[in-house]
Enzyme design. Structure first.
Site, PDB file in Angstrom:
ATOM      1  N   ARG A 153      46.051  36.982  41.795  1.00 33.28           N
ATOM      2  CA  ARG A 153      44.884  37.275  40.958  1.00 33.28           C
ATOM      3  C   ARG A 153      44.897  38.711  40.447  1.00 33.28           C
ATOM      4  NH1 ARG A 153      45.634  32.982  41.629  1.00 33.28           N
ATOM      5  NH2 ARG A 153      44.310  31.286  42.332  1.00 33.28           N
ATOM      6  N   SER A 222      34.931  30.981  40.393  1.00 31.82           N
ATOM      7  CA  SER A 222      35.085  31.564  41.727  1.00 31.82           C
ATOM      8  C   SER A 222      34.706  33.038  41.689  1.00 31.82           C
ATOM      9  CB  SER A 222      36.531  31.413  42.212  1.00 31.82           C
ATOM     10  OG  SER A 222      36.873  30.047  42.323  1.00 31.82           O
ATOM     11  N   GLU A 318      36.327  38.442  42.475  1.00 33.56           N
ATOM     12  CA  GLU A 318      37.350  38.011  41.529  1.00 33.56           C
ATOM     13  C   GLU A 318      36.857  38.189  40.098  1.00 33.56           C
ATOM     14  OE1 GLU A 318      39.601  33.842  40.357  1.00 33.56           O
ATOM     15  OE2 GLU A 318      39.303  34.316  42.479  1.00 33.56           O
TER      16      GLU A 318
END
Length: 330
Positions: A153, A222, A318
């Protein structure tokens, strides 16, 4: 002032002082960059916590080119193209590999920034080059896969030193030697010889079942990253919490399911003002009713504090959080 409620999927009722749409490469030369400029795609991974006092650049570049070779397909997609629609188009054309990444919201240009991933596949696996325009120096460049510095990520594009880089397009390579990736539990019911179309359909079904539609329940997907911890810490946690799911990483560390940590900490009903944890997927925070930016910040901080106290793990956001002058979590 320009309203942003419909320009980011968390739908907080805030405004931007200046907004510029980039619809062609010629528009890039007209950009007047300042330190309070932010580049925005579809806004599915960005939350504005208050009015943005600077300039927003909306990346609306479009276009797709495909070249077949004996080994595979070279695919170029402009940064403003929708990611999910690109996946669907490729699978329909018999170009396989991205099926596990179906229904991830956002634009093609955002995919390498976040190094989006799902069900055992990361987009970096297929990225050959990324075309970039330096809005400050007004220079074009193209970065190789290695230069992008992809990790979980993360990528070079998240470095604050490169925040003036606007991704104009992404070059992918999808090999003809395709094998399905079915390692994740949510894909366990699929047969070993499942086709890419079957995998994509299943992934879409699973995501629709587990994740709220931002058009109905405003959210940014998310909210937290799945934390990666040492093998020693993972085993210690497993002794205390035997049912804790984890995924062994190539470097020996373990990736832990953040949603499970939040759920098992009893936080699925946790709310602050108009913001709350989604009742079916604890990893997703939602705008229940007219949430403010402070609501979401306090909600996230409360979750982080309780998960840290219970498991000794510090969750990291995130999503990208912006206040009036820029990123809160660069």
């Amino acid at each position: 002032m320009y309203p942003l409620k419909n320009r980011h999927s968390f739908a907080i009722d805030v405004f931007a002082k200046q907004l510029t749409e980039i619809r062609s490469l010629a528009d890039l030369a007209l950009i007047n960059w300042s330190n309070n400029t932010y580049i925005l795609g579809e806004g599915t991974n960005t939350i504005f916590t208050e009015n943005f006092e600077g300039q927003l650049l909306l990346n609306r570049l479009t276009g797709i080119e495909i070249e077949e070779t004996p080994e595979g397909w070279h695919v170029f997609a402009a940064a403003g193209e929708n990611w999910h629609q690109l996946v669907v188009s490729l699978i329909e054309l018999g170009i396989y590999g991205s099926e596990n990444l179906a229904l991830i919201p956002g634009s093609v240009g955002a995919a390498p920034v976040q190094n989006i991933g799902a069900y055992g596949v990361e987009v970096a696996r297929f990225i050959d080059r990324v075309d970039v325009y330096d809005c400050k120096l007004h220079l074009e460049t193209s970065l190789t896969h290695e230069e992008c510095q992809f990790s979980y990520r993360d990528s070079l594009f998240k470095n604050p030193d490169h925040r003036q880089w606007l991704i104009t397009g992404v070059h992918f390579f999808f090999p003809k030697a395709w094998l399905p990736v079915l390692d994740y539990p949510d894909l366990a019911t699929l047969p070993a010889d499942a086709t890419a179309k079957e995998i994509m359909a299943h992934v879409i079904q699973v995501r629709q079942r587990k994740l709220p539609d931002p058009q109905i329940v405003p959210n940014a997907g998310s909210f937290f990253k799945n934390p990666v911890v040492s093998n020693e810490q993972c085993q210690e946690l497993r002794r205390k919490f035997p049912l804790m799911p984890y995924y062994q990483q190539p470097d020996g560390r373990c990736k832990v399911a953040a949603g499970w940590l939040i759920d098992q900490a009893g936080l699925k009903s946790y709310t602050v003002g108009g913001a709350g944890v989604h009742s079916q997927q604890a990893l997703v925070l939602v705008n229940r009713e007219h949430a403010s930016g402070q609501d979401i910040l306090h909600l996230a901080e409360g979750i982080q504090a309780q998960v840290k106290a219970r498991y000794g793990i510090q969750l990291e956001a995130e999503v990208r959080l912006l206040n009036g002058t820029g990123l809160l979590n660069p």
